[in-house]
Design a protein around this motif. Structure first.
Motif, PDB file in Angstrom:
ATOM      1  N   ASP A   7      -0.739 -27.235 -11.809  1.00 15.74           N
ATOM      2  CA  ASP A   7      -0.481 -26.172 -10.785  1.00 15.74           C
ATOM      3  C   ASP A   7      -0.175 -26.917  -9.400  1.00 15.74           C
ATOM      4  O   ASP A   7       0.674 -26.625  -8.667  1.00 15.74           O
ATOM      5  N   ALA A   8      -0.953 -28.293  -9.114  1.00 17.36           N
ATOM      6  CA  ALA A   8      -0.619 -28.655  -8.000  1.00 17.36           C
ATOM      7  C   ALA A   8       0.729 -29.345  -7.818  1.00 17.36           C
ATOM      8  O   ALA A   8       1.685 -29.464  -6.828  1.00 17.36           O
ATOM      9  N   VAL A   9       1.176 -29.896  -8.963  1.00 17.47           N
ATOM     10  CA  VAL A   9       2.390 -30.499  -9.305  1.00 17.47           C
ATOM     11  C   VAL A   9       3.728 -29.384  -9.285  1.00 17.47           C
ATOM     12  O   VAL A   9       4.614 -29.730  -8.513  1.00 17.47           O
ATOM     13  N   PHE A  10       3.338 -28.334  -9.781  1.00 21.15           N
ATOM     14  CA  PHE A  10       4.486 -27.557  -9.768  1.00 21.15           C
ATOM     15  C   PHE A  10       4.385 -26.821  -8.330  1.00 21.15           C
ATOM     16  O   PHE A  10       5.557 -26.642  -7.715  1.00 21.15           O
ATOM     17  N   SER A  11       3.521 -26.793  -7.493  1.00 20.67           N
ATOM     18  CA  SER A  11       3.363 -26.459  -6.002  1.00 20.67           C
ATOM     19  C   SER A  11       4.274 -27.575  -5.502  1.00 20.67           C
ATOM     20  O   SER A  11       5.004 -27.182  -4.379  1.00 20.67           O
ATOM     21  N   GLN A  12       4.127 -28.728  -5.572  1.00 21.09           N
ATOM     22  CA  GLN A  12       4.519 -29.756  -4.987  1.00 21.09           C
ATOM     23  C   GLN A  12       6.351 -29.669  -4.965  1.00 21.09           C
ATOM     24  O   GLN A  12       6.962 -30.106  -4.147  1.00 21.09           O
ATOM     25  N   PHE A  13       6.610 -29.372  -6.230  1.00 23.17           N
ATOM     26  CA  PHE A  13       8.212 -29.275  -6.224  1.00 23.17           C
ATOM     27  C   PHE A  13       8.672 -27.703  -6.124  1.00 23.17           C
ATOM     28  O   PHE A  13       9.586 -27.437  -6.332  1.00 23.17           O
ATOM     29  N   PHE A  14       7.684 -27.009  -5.522  1.00 24.71           N
ATOM     30  CA  PHE A  14       8.158 -25.548  -5.239  1.00 24.71           C
ATOM     31  C   PHE A  14       8.500 -24.492  -6.485  1.00 24.71           C
ATOM     32  O   PHE A  14       9.461 -23.850  -6.120  1.00 24.71           O
TER      33      PHE A  14
ATOM     34  N   GLU B 105       4.039 -19.207 -14.455  1.00 27.55           N
ATOM     35  CA  GLU B 105       3.390 -18.371 -15.262  1.00 27.55           C
ATOM     36  C   GLU B 105       4.300 -18.082 -16.394  1.00 27.55           C
ATOM     37  O   GLU B 105       3.563 -18.067 -17.840  1.00 27.55           O
ATOM     38  N   MET B 106       5.546 -17.939 -16.550  1.00 30.48           N
ATOM     39  CA  MET B 106       6.200 -17.839 -17.692  1.00 30.48           C
ATOM     40  C   MET B 106       6.117 -19.212 -18.608  1.00 30.48           C
ATOM     41  O   MET B 106       5.810 -19.256 -19.906  1.00 30.48           O
ATOM     42  N   LEU B 107       6.203 -20.346 -18.079  1.00 30.57           N
ATOM     43  CA  LEU B 107       6.045 -21.520 -18.753  1.00 30.57           C
ATOM     44  C   LEU B 107       4.617 -21.731 -19.223  1.00 30.57           C
ATOM     45  O   LEU B 107       4.392 -22.100 -20.319  1.00 30.57           O
ATOM     46  N   LYS B 108       3.676 -21.425 -18.721  1.00 33.30           N
ATOM     47  CA  LYS B 108       2.323 -21.217 -19.183  1.00 33.30           C
ATOM     48  C   LYS B 108       2.148 -20.364 -20.496  1.00 33.30           C
ATOM     49  O   LYS B 108       1.202 -20.575 -21.347  1.00 33.30           O
ATOM     50  N   SER B 109       2.716 -19.371 -20.261  1.00 33.10           N
ATOM     51  CA  SER B 109       2.367 -18.383 -21.395  1.00 33.10           C
ATOM     52  C   SER B 109       3.186 -18.753 -22.628  1.00 33.10           C
ATOM     53  O   SER B 109       2.612 -18.656 -23.725  1.00 33.10           O
ATOM     54  N   ASP B 110       4.544 -19.112 -22.424  1.00 33.13           N
ATOM     55  CA  ASP B 110       5.458 -19.244 -23.607  1.00 33.13           C
ATOM     56  C   ASP B 110       6.481 -20.267 -23.273  1.00 33.13           C
ATOM     57  O   ASP B 110       7.586 -19.607 -22.798  1.00 33.13           O
ATOM     58  N   PRO B 111       6.386 -21.419 -23.222  1.00 36.20           N
ATOM     59  CA  PRO B 111       7.569 -22.187 -22.647  1.00 36.20           C
ATOM     60  C   PRO B 111       8.636 -22.205 -23.192  1.00 36.20           C
ATOM     61  O   PRO B 111       9.737 -22.258 -22.718  1.00 36.20           O
ATOM     62  N   GLN B 112       8.941 -22.107 -24.577  1.00 33.74           N
ATOM     63  CA  GLN B 112      10.148 -21.969 -25.163  1.00 33.74           C
ATOM     64  C   GLN B 112      10.894 -20.708 -24.948  1.00 33.74           C
ATOM     65  O   GLN B 112      11.968 -20.727 -24.512  1.00 33.74           O
ATOM     66  N   SER B 113      10.385 -19.531 -24.770  1.00 36.70           N
ATOM     67  CA  SER B 113      10.695 -18.250 -24.323  1.00 36.70           C
ATOM     68  C   SER B 113      11.133 -18.414 -22.949  1.00 36.70           C
ATOM     69  O   SER B 113      12.335 -18.045 -22.456  1.00 36.70           O
ATOM     70  N   ALA B 114      10.334 -19.095 -21.951  1.00 36.38           N
ATOM     71  CA  ALA B 114      10.775 -19.120 -20.666  1.00 36.38           C
ATOM     72  C   ALA B 114      11.821 -20.092 -20.476  1.00 36.38           C
ATOM     73  O   ALA B 114      12.780 -19.788 -19.405  1.00 36.38           O
ATOM     74  N   PHE B 115      12.061 -21.061 -21.050  1.00 39.24           N
ATOM     75  CA  PHE B 115      13.259 -22.027 -21.019  1.00 39.24           C
ATOM     76  C   PHE B 115      14.663 -21.170 -21.248  1.00 39.24           C
ATOM     77  O   PHE B 115      15.672 -21.290 -20.788  1.00 39.24           O
TER      78      PHE B 115
END
Length: 97
Positions: free
Chosen positions: A33-40, A47-57
């Protein structure tokens, strides 16, 4: 990628940075979460990436090469060891003609 969604620029920048910086990979694995925040990276994408990365991509339109790298650097990619040796040792002189 849905028609109204802009390209995931922040996520692309994060993945490129992960590829180049081993320390960032360690931090990302420990405190994503800290790194996601750092890169805005937008919260919705996180949230999409955490729940289902492949679908999110797929939905976000992330290039397959970057998907592969993200999954590997995140520790989410589990591939069985493979070899091309059987292909190379094949006794088949017809290929390439």
């Amino acid at each position: 990628m849905t028609e109204n969604r802009r390209p995931p620029v922040e996520l692309h920048r994060l993945i490129h940075a992960l590829i180049q910086d081993g320390e960032l990979v360690k931090r990302f694995r420990d405190t994503p979460d800290a790194v996601f925040s750092q890169f805005f990276v937008p919260r919705e994408q996180v949230e999409m990436l955490k729940s289902d990365p492949q679908s999110a991509f797929r939905e976000l339109g992330v290039h397959p090469n970057l998907q592969f790298k993200y999954l590997g650097l995140s520790g989410l990619l589990n591939l069985k060891p493979a070899s091309i040796r059987p292909f190379l040792e094949r006794d088949d002189t017809s290929w390439g003609k």
